[in-house]
Write a protein that holds these residues in place. Structure first.
Motif: not given
Length: 68
Positions: A24-50
């Motif tokens: 995205l930065l190469v395209a000149g675009i910044a998404l300030p909130s881009l990251g892993l969803d913490p709720v999807s990581l809180a499970r016993e067996a995480p299933c990460p969502l972006v």
């Protein structure tokens, strides 16, 4: 095996978020909130969502143009 698989999934998800951020930065675009969803990581067996997050209308327009 499940916990190991989950850990690898989180690492892969983090790498993917970093790759997306760089592309995205190469395209000149910044998404300030881009990251892993913490709720999807809180499970016993995480299933990460972006989490793409919110952005300005101008950023959304630039993103749409980059995807065309």
């Amino acid at each position: 095996m499940g916990a190991q698989h989950s850990a690898l999934g989180v690492e892969e998800a983090e790498d993917t978020v970093n790759e997306l951020r760089a592309a995205l930065l190469v395209a000149g675009i910044a998404l300030p909130s881009l990251g892993l969803d913490p709720v999807s990581l809180a499970r016993e067996a995480p299933c990460p969502l972006v989490e793409l997050g919110r952005c300005s209308v101008e950023t959304a327009r630039r993103l749409a143009e980059a995807l065309r």
